[in-house]
Write an enzyme that holds these catalytic residues in place. Structure first.
Site, PDB file in Angstrom:
ATOM      1  N   HIS A  91      39.109  33.241  47.955  1.00 28.75           N
ATOM      2  CA  HIS A  91      39.326  33.534  46.465  1.00 28.75           C
ATOM      3  C   HIS A  91      39.923  32.383  46.177  1.00 28.75           C
ATOM      4  O   HIS A  91      40.739  32.041  44.951  1.00 28.75           O
ATOM      5  CB  HIS A  91      40.314  34.785  46.247  1.00 28.75           C
ATOM      6  CG  HIS A  91      39.220  36.092  46.093  1.00 28.75           C
ATOM      7  ND1 HIS A  91      39.121  36.971  47.190  1.00 28.75           N
ATOM      8  CD2 HIS A  91      38.695  36.531  45.097  1.00 28.75           C
ATOM      9  CE1 HIS A  91      38.381  37.941  46.774  1.00 28.75           C
ATOM     10  NE2 HIS A  91      38.136  37.711  45.787  1.00 28.75           N
ATOM     11  N   ASP A 157      49.180  39.095  41.546  1.00 34.97           N
ATOM     12  CA  ASP A 157      48.708  40.015  40.352  1.00 34.97           C
ATOM     13  C   ASP A 157      47.523  40.850  40.959  1.00 34.97           C
ATOM     14  O   ASP A 157      47.190  42.083  40.616  1.00 34.97           O
ATOM     15  CB  ASP A 157      47.981  39.274  39.234  1.00 34.97           C
ATOM     16  CG  ASP A 157      49.309  38.417  38.434  1.00 34.97           C
ATOM     17  OD1 ASP A 157      50.387  38.760  38.950  1.00 34.97           O
ATOM     18  OD2 ASP A 157      48.976  37.741  37.577  1.00 34.97           O
ATOM     19  N   GLU A 273      56.319  39.066  33.264  1.00 33.90           N
ATOM     20  CA  GLU A 273      55.259  37.901  33.325  1.00 33.90           C
ATOM     21  C   GLU A 273      54.839  37.754  31.545  1.00 33.90           C
ATOM     22  O   GLU A 273      55.649  38.317  30.730  1.00 33.90           O
ATOM     23  CB  GLU A 273      53.990  38.367  33.840  1.00 33.90           C
ATOM     24  CG  GLU A 273      53.957  38.038  35.238  1.00 33.90           C
ATOM     25  CD  GLU A 273      52.182  37.984  35.920  1.00 33.90           C
ATOM     26  OE1 GLU A 273      51.524  38.100  35.102  1.00 33.90           O
ATOM     27  OE2 GLU A 273      52.417  38.152  37.003  1.00 33.90           O
TER      28      GLU A 273
END
Ligand SMILES: Cc1cc2nc3c(=O)[nH]c(=O)nc-3n(C[C@H](O)[C@H](O)[C@H](O)COP(=O)(O)OP(=O)(O)OC[C@H]3O[C@@H](n4cnc5c(N)ncnc54)[C@H](O)[C@@H]3O)c2cc1C
Length: 413
Positions: A91, A157, A273
């Site tokens: 990723h 996240d 956040e």
């Protein structure tokens, strides 16, 4: 790019390595785990970024830590060692887990340590912890630790990332202001070093290796096990979005929220956040009740950018934190009435991006280029960043921006 990135020139064909004209056979235990089938090669030549494409000579599929050591030892035995890159879930966005003309180690084939949650009896000086294979995903770590009522403290996240992959970067999310990034939440590591040695390291033992590998971008060794500290798991969360039209007020309130934790205020948020809601399609309003979509759309149209503070308060099933949430938001300067709240399980909250993944996959929008950028901006320049980048570039030049997140962390973490 890739471990031992000084990519050496070499001629290397599957199991035969030609050096000075002499064919050299890879040991059998290695050659049987090297794959050159087009599917494996194609997978290892790409990542989530879809920007860099580098084809390795072969993909190595280790079934044990010994296999990884054997591969590295074999490479080191050659006059011109080849490049080796461990690959977790790939990723990365710029080819960090690739090895042009080298060997990509597909860590997902390794089922070494798996996930072991140590009995949490209060007797261990280390507190509660889990031993986790570097190839394991964080979502599996979450599921396994929750069975014991425990949880890691610092997250990303998105959870379909490997432990070895995020510990080679940083692992940052809305808990980082409290606990630091994931690389600050590791008690011990097992590594296969560039010399092929299996080394256990920590803040007390083999410290140079420990601090080199954490955030080391896969350049200093292969993480085969990480010991992760755990705490008691909450069961539910209050999950809030507060909407701002003024960036200065947004930043001031975010800083206020994270400073409450520094002061050990019992009302402090567990996660903070922030993100931008931009006046460009697609406007994702899925968090908000449908009856508010029209007025949120009007707000975004009026200001061009709306700033959202996302904050969370954890709690146990039987203790709704109604008063704490009220105390938390009472002095904040969001647009009056633009406060939205959801009540979800802890697991649902942590795994929130997976729902977005499934949606984007269904639209064919997951496997697309991701020119992502993550940067730290000093507090003294964050207002300039808003004027110059968010307003000056994204808004004025109407550049399609995708997801933009912005939130503060404490340097001391
Ligand atoms: C949708 C999405 C959301 C994300 N959200 C966040 C976020 O909130 N916070 C955050 O911090 N990051 C986030 N990331 C980025 C992510 O943390 C990194 O890209 C991470 O590297 C991904 O892990 P991976 O298993 O895919 O690693 P890979 O991409 O496979 O590898 C990353 C690097 O680590 C090395 N590596 C992999 N495994 C090992 C190992 N066992 N030992 C040593 N080196 C190894 C590789 O060689 C490479 O250099 C997100 C990524 C995506 C796609």
């Amino acid at each position: 790019m890739g471990m031992f990135s000084k990519a050496m020139s070499m001629v290397w064909v599957l199991i035969i390595v030609c050096t000075q004209g002499q064919p050299l056979k890879a040991p059998k235990e290695i050659s049987s785990k090297l794959s050159r089938n087009p599917q494996s090669l194609s997978l290892a030549s790409s990542d989530y970024g879809h920007i860099v494409h580098e084809t390795p000579l072969a993909v190595f599929e280790p079934s044990s830590i010994g296999d990884i050591r054997a591969l590295i030892n074999f490479s080191n035995s050659l006059p011109n060692p080849f490049t080796i890159a461990p690959r977790g879930q790939a990723h990365s966005v710029l080819g960090q887990a690739m090895a042009q003309n080298g060997v990509v180690v597909n860590m997902t084939k390794l089922n070494g340590t798996r996930i072991f949650v140590a009995p949490c009896d209060g007797k261990s000086p280390l507190g509660c912890y889990a031993d986790v294979g570097g190839e394991q995903t964080w979502v599996d770590v979450l599921h396994e630790t929750l069975k014991s009522g425990l949880t890691p403290l610092s997250w990303t996240d998105y959870l379909y990332l490997t432990v070895g992959g995020t510990l080679s970067n940083a692992g940052i999310s809305g808990q980082a202001f409290r606990f630091g990034p994931q690389i600050s939440n590791v008690l011990e590591l097992d590594l296969v070093t560039g010399k092929g040695d299996l080394v256990t390291c920590s803040a007390e033992k083999n410290t140079e290796a420990f601090y080199a590998v954490l955030g080391g971008l896969g350049q200093f060794g292969v993480i085969t096990r990480a010991r992760i500290p755990l705490g008691p798991a909450p069961t539910r969360v209050k999950w809030l979005h507060l909407l701002y039209n003024d960036f200065t007020a947004f930043c001031r309130d975010q800083e206020h929220l994270i400073s409450m934790n520094e002061r050990n205020d019992s009302n402090a948020a567990d996660y903070v956040e922030g993100m931008l809601l931009l006046n460009q399609p697609p406007l994702d309003l899925s968090f908000y009740p449908p009856s508010y979509h029209q007025c949120i759309t009007s707000l975004v149209t009026q200001y061009g950018i709306i700033y959202i503070i996302e904050l969370v308060k954890y709690y146990a099933n039987n203790s709704q934190p109604i008063q704490q949430v009220a105390n938390l938001v009472k002095e904040l300067k969001f647009v009056p009435n633009f406060r939205f709240e959801k009540d979800v399980s802890y697991e649902e909250f942590l795994n929130r991006v997976h729902g977005e993944e499934l949606y984007l996959r269904s639209k064919g929008l997951w496997e697309v280029p991701h020119p992502w950028l993550n940067i730290f901006v000093p507090r003294s320049r964050i207002l300039d960043f808003n004027e110059g980048v968010f307003k000056g570039i994204i808004l004025k030049q109407n550049i399609t921006a995708g997801l933009v997140k912005v939130y503060p962390v404490n340097r001391n973490k």
